[in-house]
Scaffold this active site. Structure first.
Site, mmCIF file in Angstrom:
data_model
loop_
_atom_site.group_PDB
_atom_site.id
_atom_site.type_symbol
_atom_site.label_atom_id
_atom_site.label_comp_id
_atom_site.label_asym_id
_atom_site.label_seq_id
_atom_site.Cartn_x
_atom_site.Cartn_y
_atom_site.Cartn_z
ATOM 1 N N ASP A 1 -6.973 0.005 -16.850
ATOM 2 C CA ASP A 1 -7.135 0.630 -15.530
ATOM 3 C C ASP A 1 -6.324 1.919 -15.425
ATOM 4 O OD1 ASP A 1 -5.129 -1.578 -15.681
ATOM 5 O OD2 ASP A 1 -4.464 -0.718 -13.789
ATOM 6 N N GLY B 1 0.799 -1.229 0.000
ATOM 7 C CA GLY B 1 0.000 0.000 0.000
ATOM 8 C C GLY B 1 0.828 1.273 0.000
HETATM 9 P P1 AMP Z 1 -0.188 0.449 -11.470
HETATM 10 O O1 AMP Z 1 0.788 -0.397 -12.193
HETATM 11 O O2 AMP Z 1 0.454 1.526 -10.616
HETATM 12 O O3 AMP Z 1 -1.232 1.031 -12.357
HETATM 13 O O4 AMP Z 1 -0.902 -0.488 -10.415
HETATM 14 C C1 AMP Z 1 -1.635 -1.609 -10.780
HETATM 15 C C2 AMP Z 1 -2.391 -2.148 -9.571
HETATM 16 O O5 AMP Z 1 -1.480 -2.567 -8.560
HETATM 17 C C3 AMP Z 1 -3.320 -1.132 -8.921
HETATM 18 O O6 AMP Z 1 -4.470 -1.805 -8.529
HETATM 19 C C4 AMP Z 1 -2.525 -0.665 -7.742
HETATM 20 O O7 AMP Z 1 -3.359 -0.196 -6.717
HETATM 21 C C5 AMP Z 1 -1.770 -1.922 -7.337
HETATM 22 N N1 AMP Z 1 -0.516 -1.610 -6.628
HETATM 23 C C6 AMP Z 1 0.620 -1.080 -7.151
HETATM 24 N N2 AMP Z 1 1.562 -0.951 -6.202
HETATM 25 C C7 AMP Z 1 1.021 -1.387 -5.041
HETATM 26 C C8 AMP Z 1 1.503 -1.512 -3.689
HETATM 27 N N3 AMP Z 1 2.727 -1.134 -3.339
HETATM 28 N N4 AMP Z 1 0.647 -2.012 -2.763
HETATM 29 C C9 AMP Z 1 -0.596 -2.396 -3.097
HETATM 30 N N5 AMP Z 1 -1.099 -2.324 -4.338
HETATM 31 C C10 AMP Z 1 -0.300 -1.822 -5.310
HETATM 32 MG MG MG Z 2 -2.703 2.235 -12.211
#
Ligand code: AMP
Ligand code: MG
Length: 490
Positions: A253, A127
């Protein structure tokens, strides 16, 4: 008793939190050890009608989630998404929506803490976010805004005083993100997949009210909404192409229905022009390469259309025909935006048949020679001013030929070369967030010196004007830098 958190002028009205419960989950930010303000965006605070002085004086507590501004109702939003083509259930795993602030001039903006702690959707993640990537998002999103490209914005980055565990331990930080909304193509995919009665319609009504109010009175609001998003994305991606921006992870997303650029993970800017440019270390196939961005945007919009189908009027057959009709307009819309931008980059205000060819020919020369995208276009204004081809005595005959053709084309402009120069100066940035400059500023910040970061941010605020301050920031990387790589999962 603790004193009330100082009121800096927030006016929250959290309409998303009033939608059906399956769209989100209450998610109080997880407090951190030692908040510290790293950067704060005074002009953005002013734009939002917030008292920056009060916020600054209150310190970083709000920007890490240790204190909530009055009226905030923290939630994590549920969404799904196609990641590199594969459907997954996701949600805000490390982002917490504090609520929607109403600005004095009548806008509604989301206020979100990225890196605010674990939520129901965190899966195996912590998180949290690391300082470098959050500062990077701050730099690039603010640069995009200054370039005139719709984008989420960054109000602050605050350090947490805690470590996050990645390949090595890194200092943690939280980014305060401001957005027209955080509704993604993937949010619609989620609502459609859940299949709960009324869910998709509630999300659609909400999104229409926020982003496409005219669609309410259309014959078919769902189709009109799709058309609106198709238009916004066609316009957005054309703008990316014209500054050499590579988003890097155009999963569904990471595409906002507001038409804002969102999720600055592995993004980067072209130095040398190369349609196949990929910077992200995880994009092995080049799915999200620079030149693929328009077709990926279209692919994502098809996913949006599929998700919206159940809300489209008529039977399945007529509904499919209706959304297909809208999707088919993407190419023409994109082409129109792209060509308008291309003309402006060349200083052209009237349309001629050969304009696209003229533009493509210059790109072809850049691709063949590995020429710098930004400096080449930024240099055109000076050439038009002098009226002579700079390549006249050089070996590069092809460039010479091109400049000659283009200068001849400018003679047919009603405003002549003088008018063209003004158009070009407003369309060709002299400074973009060059990858090597961003890295340099981040490295210095990681070592505790944020003067380079502040200087870079100041320079990027005014990207279309040549100034003494931006002179050192205009050029590409020194030779021998090697290929620039970016990393996801930050
Ligand atoms: P992103 O690649 O940043 O678009 O993230 C893709 C998914 O992974 C989203 O649902 C984010 O909320 C989740 N996510 C990315 N990094 C973390 C993290 N450190 N802890 C929890 N969820 C994460
Ligand atoms: Mg994202």
């Amino acid at each position: 008793m603790t004193p009330p958190f100082p009121d800096a002028g927030w006016r929250f009205d959290n309409s998303y939190a009033r939608l059906p419960e399956s769209l989100f989950e209450p998610a109080p930010p997880v407090p951190v050890q030692r908040p510290g303000l790293l950067v704060f965006n005074e002009p953005l605070a002013a734009d939002l009608g917030i008292d920056g002085g009060i916020l600054r004086a209150a310190g970083a507590a709000m920007f890490v989630g240790n204190e909530l501004p009055p009226g905030a109702e923290p939630i994590a939003q549920a969404y799904a998404g196609h990641q590199f083509g594969h459907f997954t259930n996701l949600g805000d795993g490390r982002a917490i929506l504090l609520g929607e602030h109403l600005t004095p001039d009548g806008r509604r903006v989301d206020l979100q803490l990225k890196g605010g702690g674990r939520t129901r959707y965190s899966r195996g993640g912590d998180g949290r976010a690391a300082e470098g990537p959050m500062l990077r998002e701050y730099i690039i999103s603010e640069a995009m805004h200054a370039l005139g490209i719709p984008t989420t914005r960054s109000l602050a980055v605050a350090s947490t005083g805690e470590w996050v565990r990645r390949e090595t331990p890194l200092p943690g930080a939280v980014l305060t993100r401001v957005a027209a909304s955080h509704i993604r193509v993937g949010t619609f995919q989620y609502a459609a997949a859940v299949g709960e009665p009324g869910l998709l319609q509630a999300l659609l009504d909400h999104a229409i009210a926020r982003h496409a109010p005219a669609a309410t009175s259309a014959d078919d609001p769902a189709v009109a909404f799709l058309e609106h998003v198709v238009e916004q994305q066609a316009s957005l991606v054309a703008k990316w192409m014209h500054v050499g921006f590579v988003h890097g992870v155009m999963n569904t997303d990471n595409m906002a229905v507001s038409g804002e650029t969102i999720d600055y993970g592995p993004c980067a800017f072209l130095d040398t022009y190369d349609p196949a440019a990929v910077f992200s270390s995880i994009d092995q196939q080049g799915r999200y390469a620079y030149g693929n961005q328009p077709s990926i945007a279209h692919w994502n919009l098809v996913r949006l259309a599929e998700a919206l189908l159940a809300a489209v009027r008529g039977n399945e057959e007529t509904a499919i025909a209706a959304v297909r009709g809208v999707l088919e307009t993407f190419s023409a819309r994109y082409e129109r935006h792209y060509l308008a931008g291309a003309r402006a980059k060349l200083g052209l205000t009237v349309a001629e048949e050969g304009d696209r060819r003229l533009f493509d020919d210059l790109l072809g020369l850049l691709a063949a020679t590995g020429g710098d995208f930004t400096t080449t276009f930024a240099g055109l204004a000076a050439i038009a001013e002098s009226g002579t081809s700079p390549a006249a005595d050089a070996a590069d005959a092809a460039f010479h030929e091109w400049y000659g053709r283009w200068l001849a084309r400018l003679t047919r402009e009603p405003g002549g070369r003088v008018g063209a120069v003004a158009v070009m100066r407003g369309s060709n940035p002299v400074v973009i967030p060059r990858n090597h400059r961003v890295e340099e500023a981040l490295a210095a910040a990681a070592a505790g010196d944020r003067t380079m970061l502040e200087r870079l941010l100041a320079v990027l605020r005014d990207p279309y004007v040549e100034t003494a301050a931006n002179e050192p920031y205009r050029g590409g990387p020194p030779s021998g830098c090697g290929r620039y790589r970016t990393f996801c999962g930050t």
